[in-house]
Design an enzyme around this catalytic site. Structure first.
Site, mmCIF file in Angstrom:
data_model
loop_
_atom_site.group_PDB
_atom_site.id
_atom_site.type_symbol
_atom_site.label_atom_id
_atom_site.label_comp_id
_atom_site.label_asym_id
_atom_site.label_seq_id
_atom_site.Cartn_x
_atom_site.Cartn_y
_atom_site.Cartn_z
ATOM 1 N N ASP A 57 -22.310 -45.104 -7.698
ATOM 2 C CA ASP A 57 -21.982 -43.666 -7.750
ATOM 3 C C ASP A 57 -23.165 -42.773 -7.378
ATOM 4 O OD1 ASP A 57 -19.263 -43.410 -8.323
ATOM 5 O OD2 ASP A 57 -19.548 -43.567 -10.498
ATOM 6 N N ARG A 82 -23.914 -45.320 -15.038
ATOM 7 C CA ARG A 82 -24.668 -44.379 -14.209
ATOM 8 C C ARG A 82 -26.027 -44.010 -14.809
ATOM 9 N NH1 ARG A 82 -21.510 -39.507 -11.533
ATOM 10 N NH2 ARG A 82 -23.329 -39.757 -10.167
ATOM 11 N N ARG A 132 -17.559 -34.806 -20.031
ATOM 12 C CA ARG A 132 -18.841 -35.463 -19.804
ATOM 13 C C ARG A 132 -19.981 -34.804 -20.574
ATOM 14 N NH1 ARG A 132 -18.575 -38.565 -14.959
ATOM 15 N NH2 ARG A 132 -16.504 -39.481 -14.903
ATOM 16 N N HIS A 161 -15.359 -32.721 -14.294
ATOM 17 C CA HIS A 161 -16.631 -32.004 -14.165
ATOM 18 C C HIS A 161 -16.305 -30.560 -13.788
ATOM 19 C CE1 HIS A 161 -19.398 -35.668 -13.013
ATOM 20 N NE2 HIS A 161 -19.678 -35.272 -14.244
ATOM 21 N N CYS A 255 -20.200 -32.738 -5.037
ATOM 22 C CA CYS A 255 -20.707 -33.891 -5.792
ATOM 23 C C CYS A 255 -21.833 -34.599 -5.052
ATOM 24 C CB CYS A 255 -19.599 -34.905 -6.050
ATOM 25 S SG CYS A 255 -18.239 -34.301 -7.017
HETATM 26 N N1 ARG Z 1 -17.517 -41.457 -9.851
HETATM 27 C C1 ARG Z 1 -18.338 -40.362 -10.272
HETATM 28 C C2 ARG Z 1 -18.158 -40.108 -11.752
HETATM 29 O O1 ARG Z 1 -17.055 -40.194 -12.213
HETATM 30 C C3 ARG Z 1 -18.029 -39.127 -9.479
HETATM 31 C C4 ARG Z 1 -18.956 -37.999 -9.756
HETATM 32 C C5 ARG Z 1 -18.571 -36.752 -9.034
HETATM 33 N N2 ARG Z 1 -19.576 -35.788 -9.104
HETATM 34 C C6 ARG Z 1 -19.384 -34.488 -9.388
HETATM 35 N N3 ARG Z 1 -20.386 -33.674 -9.293
HETATM 36 N N4 ARG Z 1 -18.222 -34.030 -9.802
HETATM 37 O O2 ARG Z 1 -19.089 -39.831 -12.471
#
Ligand code: ARG
Length: 262
Positions: A57, A82, A132, A161, A255
């Site tokens: 990612d 991550r 998140r 997000h 992103c």
């Molecule tokens: N697969 C990543 C996650 O779920 C995608 C992140 C996307 N980034 C963003 N700035 N919205 O964390």
């Protein structure tokens, strides 16, 4: 930006990700490189972060930090998959000569959830929570970045997000999807931005709001055609880019882009 050299969908931490889905890495790389060249053509500078094996990612560079006035608030990821990305970002900023690089106490996923409006003394940070970023990270961001923070709560897991539910267009305007927010947060944004561009849900559903604006040009996913037309009607210049492969990980142009406000 960070090239999708190791991009894959190997785990699912948002509803867009279907582990095992076929990802065309060459196409992902071509789309990412077209995004990079788009910024260069628009006259912006692009710095690159080295991709790290085992961090599929990492192409979503926006999540790695938040930079305002040269101060770098590092990220702390919600998911262990991550976690190591945050270290790579902090090391990059230190090597690039940034002297104030802060490792945070609370989970924040960088510009995924921290959207900065303006870069002068009057800059404001809009901070998302719900999926998140820890709400306690909002006060931490205000303290580290020295800017007021406006907290917003997300309710739809597809818009996990803040940068999937709202785009800062310039110092006065946003585009957003009201139903991605709690009624309280909707009221905050309505009061602050009475002229905000309300996105068609179909445009949000192709991550059309995951856009990058320099105040005039708005780089957005090509499928978000209505949003592009509305931006043009307001005097912005929409710049569509193809992001189909990176959408499989739940991301779009924003992103893939961390803005370095020196
Ligand atoms: N697969 C990543 C996650 O779920 C995608 C992140 C996307 N980034 C963003 N700035 N919205 O964390």
């Amino acid at each position: 930006m960070c090239a999708p050299v190791h991009f894959a969908v190997e785990y699912a931490i948002n509803p867009w990700m279907q582990p095992g889905v076929r990802v065309d890495r060459d196409l992902a790389m071509a789309q990412w490189d077209a995004l990079r060249r788009t910024y260069l053509d628009l006259g912006h500078r692009v710095d690159l972060l080295d991709p790290v094996p085992g961090l599929p990612d990492m192409v979503y560079a926006a999540n790695g930090a938040t930079v305002v006035g040269g101060v770098v608030l590092g990220a702390r990821f919600r998911h262990r998959e991550r976690a190591a990305e945050a270290v790579a970002h902090r090391e990059w900023f230190r090597a690039a000569g940034f002297t104030r690089v802060v490792e945070p106490e609370f989970v924040n996923e960088g510009e995924g959830d921290l959207l900065v409006l303006g870069n002068r003394a009057g800059a404001v940070v809009f901070a998302g929570t719900g999926f998140r970023t820890d709400p306690r990270a909002h006060a931490e961001a205000a303290a580290v970045l020295g800017r007021p923070v406006v907290s917003l709560e997300l309710v739809d897991p597809c818009y996990y997000h803040l940068d999937t539910a709202m785009a800062v267009l310039d110092e006065d305007t946003i585009a957003w999807l009201p139903e991605a927010f709690t009624p309280e947060s909707q009221a905050v944004l309505r009061e602050r931005f009475p002229g905000a561009l309300v996105a068609d849900p179909a445009d949000a559903a192709v991550l059309g709001l995951n856009a990058v604006s320099d105040g005039r040009h708005v780089v957005l996913p090509a499928e978000a055609t209505r949003l592009a037309a509305e931006l043009a009607a307001r005097g912005f210049v929409p710049v569509p880019v193809e992001m189909s492969e990176l959408l499989k990980g739940g991301g779009g142009p924003k992103c893939c882009t961390l803005e370095v406000r020196a």
